[in-house]
Design a protein around this motif. Sequence first.
Motif, PDB file in Angstrom:
ATOM      1  N   MET A 122    -126.102 -36.290  96.203  1.00 34.62           N
ATOM      2  CA  MET A 122    -125.230 -35.673  97.202  1.00 34.62           C
ATOM      3  C   MET A 122    -123.829 -35.189  96.661  1.00 34.62           C
ATOM      4  SD  MET A 122    -126.166 -34.572 100.219  1.00 34.62           S
ATOM      5  CE  MET A 122    -128.147 -34.425 100.080  1.00 34.62           C
ATOM      6  N   LEU A 123    -123.376 -36.135  95.993  1.00 33.26           N
ATOM      7  CA  LEU A 123    -121.920 -36.030  95.367  1.00 33.26           C
ATOM      8  C   LEU A 123    -122.047 -34.758  94.403  1.00 33.26           C
ATOM      9  CD1 LEU A 123    -120.682 -39.473  94.886  1.00 33.26           C
ATOM     10  CD2 LEU A 123    -119.636 -37.667  96.148  1.00 33.26           C
ATOM     11  N   LYS A 124    -123.132 -34.580  93.583  1.00 32.61           N
ATOM     12  CA  LYS A 124    -123.550 -33.589  92.578  1.00 32.61           C
ATOM     13  C   LYS A 124    -123.831 -32.173  93.658  1.00 32.61           C
ATOM     14  CE  LYS A 124    -126.075 -32.684  88.737  1.00 32.61           C
ATOM     15  NZ  LYS A 124    -127.313 -32.725  87.681  1.00 32.61           N
ATOM     16  N   LEU A 125    -124.380 -32.385  94.328  1.00 29.36           N
ATOM     17  CA  LEU A 125    -124.696 -31.023  95.302  1.00 29.36           C
ATOM     18  C   LEU A 125    -123.448 -30.402  95.876  1.00 29.36           C
ATOM     19  CD1 LEU A 125    -127.095 -29.405  96.692  1.00 29.36           C
ATOM     20  CD2 LEU A 125    -126.522 -30.892  98.793  1.00 29.36           C
ATOM     21  N   ILE A 126    -122.482 -31.135  96.285  1.00 25.59           N
ATOM     22  CA  ILE A 126    -121.378 -30.858  97.047  1.00 25.59           C
ATOM     23  C   ILE A 126    -120.051 -30.726  95.905  1.00 25.59           C
ATOM     24  CG2 ILE A 126    -121.898 -31.844  99.322  1.00 25.59           C
ATOM     25  CD1 ILE A 126    -119.794 -34.060  98.808  1.00 25.59           C
ATOM     26  N   GLY A 127    -120.447 -30.890  94.674  1.00 22.56           N
ATOM     27  CA  GLY A 127    -119.325 -30.813  93.542  1.00 22.56           C
ATOM     28  C   GLY A 127    -118.232 -31.714  93.683  1.00 22.56           C
ATOM     29  N   LEU A 128    -118.550 -32.810  93.906  1.00 21.78           N
ATOM     30  CA  LEU A 128    -117.613 -33.936  94.184  1.00 21.78           C
ATOM     31  C   LEU A 128    -118.239 -35.220  93.292  1.00 21.78           C
ATOM     32  CD1 LEU A 128    -116.236 -33.913  97.829  1.00 21.78           C
ATOM     33  CD2 LEU A 128    -115.341 -33.103  95.769  1.00 21.78           C
ATOM     34  N   GLU A 129    -118.547 -34.860  91.921  1.00 22.13           N
ATOM     35  CA  GLU A 129    -118.959 -36.060  91.272  1.00 22.13           C
ATOM     36  C   GLU A 129    -117.719 -36.926  90.489  1.00 22.13           C
ATOM     37  OE1 GLU A 129    -122.874 -34.859  88.514  1.00 22.13           O
ATOM     38  OE2 GLU A 129    -121.340 -33.240  88.964  1.00 22.13           O
ATOM     39  N   GLY A 130    -117.699 -38.115  90.711  1.00 26.95           N
ATOM     40  CA  GLY A 130    -116.500 -38.713  90.043  1.00 26.95           C
ATOM     41  C   GLY A 130    -115.663 -39.142  91.415  1.00 26.95           C
ATOM     42  N   TYR A 131    -115.829 -38.514  92.590  1.00 29.86           N
ATOM     43  CA  TYR A 131    -114.926 -38.882  93.554  1.00 29.86           C
ATOM     44  C   TYR A 131    -115.415 -39.941  94.531  1.00 29.86           C
ATOM     45  CZ  TYR A 131    -112.404 -34.566  92.943  1.00 29.86           C
ATOM     46  OH  TYR A 131    -111.475 -33.346  92.495  1.00 29.86           O
ATOM     47  N   GLU A 132    -116.435 -40.868  93.995  1.00 29.51           N
ATOM     48  CA  GLU A 132    -117.247 -41.799  95.006  1.00 29.51           C
ATOM     49  C   GLU A 132    -115.888 -42.849  95.442  1.00 29.51           C
ATOM     50  OE1 GLU A 132    -118.870 -42.355  90.714  1.00 29.51           O
ATOM     51  OE2 GLU A 132    -118.307 -40.610  92.211  1.00 29.51           O
ATOM     52  N   ASN A 133    -115.097 -43.274  94.700  1.00 26.05           N
ATOM     53  CA  ASN A 133    -114.049 -44.331  95.164  1.00 26.05           C
ATOM     54  C   ASN A 133    -112.819 -43.647  95.673  1.00 26.05           C
ATOM     55  OD1 ASN A 133    -115.936 -46.210  94.035  1.00 26.05           O
ATOM     56  ND2 ASN A 133    -115.142 -45.814  92.117  1.00 26.05           N
ATOM     57  N   LYS A 134    -112.688 -42.431  95.840  1.00 24.83           N
ATOM     58  CA  LYS A 134    -111.476 -41.792  96.478  1.00 24.83           C
ATOM     59  C   LYS A 134    -111.207 -42.057  97.932  1.00 24.83           C
ATOM     60  CE  LYS A 134    -109.037 -37.383  95.735  1.00 24.83           C
ATOM     61  NZ  LYS A 134    -107.666 -37.915  95.270  1.00 24.83           N
ATOM     62  N   ASP A 135    -110.049 -42.159  98.016  1.00 27.93           N
ATOM     63  CA  ASP A 135    -109.775 -42.637  99.603  1.00 27.93           C
ATOM     64  C   ASP A 135    -109.888 -41.191 100.351  1.00 27.93           C
ATOM     65  OD1 ASP A 135    -108.509 -42.764 101.965  1.00 27.93           O
ATOM     66  OD2 ASP A 135    -106.727 -43.966 101.249  1.00 27.93           O
ATOM     67  N   VAL A 136    -110.754 -41.293 101.464  1.00 29.47           N
ATOM     68  CA  VAL A 136    -110.941 -39.806 102.091  1.00 29.47           C
ATOM     69  C   VAL A 136    -109.706 -39.160 102.779  1.00 29.47           C
ATOM     70  CG1 VAL A 136    -113.402 -39.857 102.423  1.00 29.47           C
ATOM     71  CG2 VAL A 136    -111.919 -40.884 104.023  1.00 29.47           C
ATOM     72  N   THR A 137    -108.694 -40.066 103.056  1.00 31.40           N
ATOM     73  CA  THR A 137    -107.358 -39.718 103.877  1.00 31.40           C
ATOM     74  C   THR A 137    -106.582 -38.846 102.738  1.00 31.40           C
ATOM     75  OG1 THR A 137    -106.309 -41.723 103.320  1.00 31.40           O
ATOM     76  CG2 THR A 137    -107.526 -41.606 105.460  1.00 31.40           C
ATOM     77  N   LEU A 138    -106.775 -38.973 101.658  1.00 32.24           N
ATOM     78  CA  LEU A 138    -105.949 -38.403 100.249  1.00 32.24           C
ATOM     79  C   LEU A 138    -106.587 -37.226  99.972  1.00 32.24           C
ATOM     80  CD1 LEU A 138    -104.887 -41.755  98.394  1.00 32.24           C
ATOM     81  CD2 LEU A 138    -103.771 -40.428 100.288  1.00 32.24           C
ATOM     82  N   MET A 139    -107.739 -36.641 100.476  1.00 32.44           N
ATOM     83  CA  MET A 139    -108.400 -35.585 100.118  1.00 32.44           C
ATOM     84  C   MET A 139    -107.921 -34.175 100.620  1.00 32.44           C
ATOM     85  SD  MET A 139    -112.126 -37.041  99.798  1.00 32.44           S
ATOM     86  CE  MET A 139    -112.689 -36.053  98.446  1.00 32.44           C
ATOM     87  N   SER A 140    -108.246 -33.250 100.161  1.00 32.76           N
ATOM     88  CA  SER A 140    -108.040 -31.871 100.960  1.00 32.76           C
ATOM     89  C   SER A 140    -108.977 -31.552 101.980  1.00 32.76           C
ATOM     90  CB  SER A 140    -108.005 -30.846  99.707  1.00 32.76           C
ATOM     91  OG  SER A 140    -109.402 -30.373  99.452  1.00 32.76           O
ATOM     92  N   GLY A 141    -108.399 -30.612 102.940  1.00 32.84           N
ATOM     93  CA  GLY A 141    -109.355 -30.220 104.038  1.00 32.84           C
ATOM     94  C   GLY A 141    -110.792 -29.806 103.567  1.00 32.84           C
ATOM     95  N   GLY A 142    -110.684 -28.950 102.541  1.00 31.75           N
ATOM     96  CA  GLY A 142    -112.120 -28.607 101.906  1.00 31.75           C
ATOM     97  C   GLY A 142    -113.070 -29.806 101.297  1.00 31.75           C
ATOM     98  N   GLN A 143    -112.342 -30.659 100.475  1.00 42.21           N
ATOM     99  CA  GLN A 143    -113.061 -31.896 100.250  1.00 42.21           C
ATOM    100  C   GLN A 143    -113.722 -32.501 101.316  1.00 42.21           C
ATOM    101  OE1 GLN A 143    -109.764 -33.312  97.539  1.00 42.21           O
ATOM    102  NE2 GLN A 143    -110.619 -32.287  95.824  1.00 42.21           N
ATOM    103  N   GLN A 144    -112.816 -32.916 102.132  1.00 39.34           N
ATOM    104  CA  GLN A 144    -113.230 -33.643 103.336  1.00 39.34           C
ATOM    105  C   GLN A 144    -114.358 -33.180 103.880  1.00 39.34           C
ATOM    106  OE1 GLN A 144    -109.979 -34.505 106.086  1.00 39.34           O
ATOM    107  NE2 GLN A 144    -109.042 -35.706 104.693  1.00 39.34           N
TER     108      GLN A 144
END
Length: 527
Positions: A122-144
């Motif tokens: 899924m992370l590959k499909l949505i273009g967020l590989e390498g983001y698996e450990n990221k805090d969702v509250t620190l992500m941009s609106g598009g990334q969320q």
Amino acid sequence: MDQEKKKIIQFKNIVKKFDDQIILKGIDLDIYENEFVTLLGPSGCGKTTLLRILGGFLEPDKGEVIVDGKDISKLPPYKRELNTVFQKYALFPNMNVFDNIAFGLKIKKMSKDVIEQKVMKMLKLIGLEGYENKDVTLMSGGQQQRVAIARALVNEPSVLLLDEPLSALDLKLRKEMQYELKRIQQEVGITFIFVTHDQEEALTMSDKIVVMKEGEIQQVGTPQDIYNEPVNRYVARFIGESNIIPGRMIHDKLVRFDDHNFECVDVGYKENELVDVIIRPEDIDIVPEGQGKMSGTVESVLFKGVHYEVMVETVPGTHVTVNMHVNKVGANVKEEGDVRISANDFYLDIEDMKDWDDSDLIARADAQAWSKETDEYFPIQKVDTDLKDEIGEYEITFHTVNGLSITRRVWVVDQKVVENKKANEAVSAFNFFKTVDEIKESMALDTDLKTWANAQGWKLDDENETVDLSVDYNFDPEHIKEGIYKVTFWTTGREFKIHTTDFVEEGKEVGLTFFPEDIHIMEKMGF
């Protein structure tokens, strides 16, 4: 195309009411597998209600929701093979990206290995590989938003429901996400049902658009169908930019508008049937004066980046200006005990005298009575007046409970009518009286101003055919004070919007031309 595809969802006569208000008025709609379907319409049209009924968050009052041949109307949301992405992404703030996406899989008690493989895919499909450990509250609106989509898709639903998921994003990101969503939908190969009020979004992403208005479906079709062949004025206005002109079908392939006959390609209308005509701005060409099918004056030229947007007036508008007398707060209110009564002075046209009764006088004076304590309304029980069928000034008294009454003045006048023979129309309106409170408390000021001034527009050759009026004023309703204000009621005349890559000067007289196939005929619709 639809015959080859499998029908995955059927809405059958879906009715939904809230507090005696019908939100959905018997919706029938079929949705096929792998379609990107957009429910499009303004706020309050019922599109989100329909989506929530499909998701299981609301129950219809009537009708069936059939998915894969089974009625799921009574199934709870978690038993439906559907997942929803909401406007507010509802991510878990205490979990990182991986755990947010994995949440549904963990509930299903899948093995750790399978969960990891599915989440990484899924992370590959949505273009967020390498983001698996990221805090969702620190992500941009598009990334969320992408994480919310991945969390829904990882459960492999047969249908993904999206409720205005792009509305919180800025314009540039919205555009990127439109293409991204379409790509994801094509890649995973499932049905997406998307709710939006944004016409451009619908045109960009959809295989099928469902245009809704006040709980009813107006038109279902491909973006090309809806754009090129709207069924009525409402759809034409909602999808893309349009020139919409009232017309009359003389007979098949011949339509009359703006006092000219034009060849068109439409058939199947009754002879002399009243219709609406649509011509898209990009289908009109500006040519030298005298060489077009009609002529007009260039009113404005706006550079839009790729093209110029040119407004050409072919028929001048008509306007009438009146005085609005604004009195101080409470100037038209009387009270006794718990009862209050209010009414305004007003004008009447000598022409209308023979048709007036008490209810008309109550409406024109905006007379009302109510309880000071509860705000409950009381009826106006009696109207006394010395009104005569003659020009002059008269008194009128409105009575309510407790014998409480209020007396106001009425002026009977020979009302001025503004005629515009070139446009074949006339307008009229009256001076009127209001208080500061009434202006501030108006929920729909333009409509109220028309009512208070008894503003009307009609065709000179047929007084029963009304003409739409717009309203202009230069006061701020929120901060209005006592005084006299000018209010202008006007018809737009006929202006054509044209999109062209050629610059043209304001004020220039030009010709306009178009082809018969550029004229689209629609049935008249009532609003």
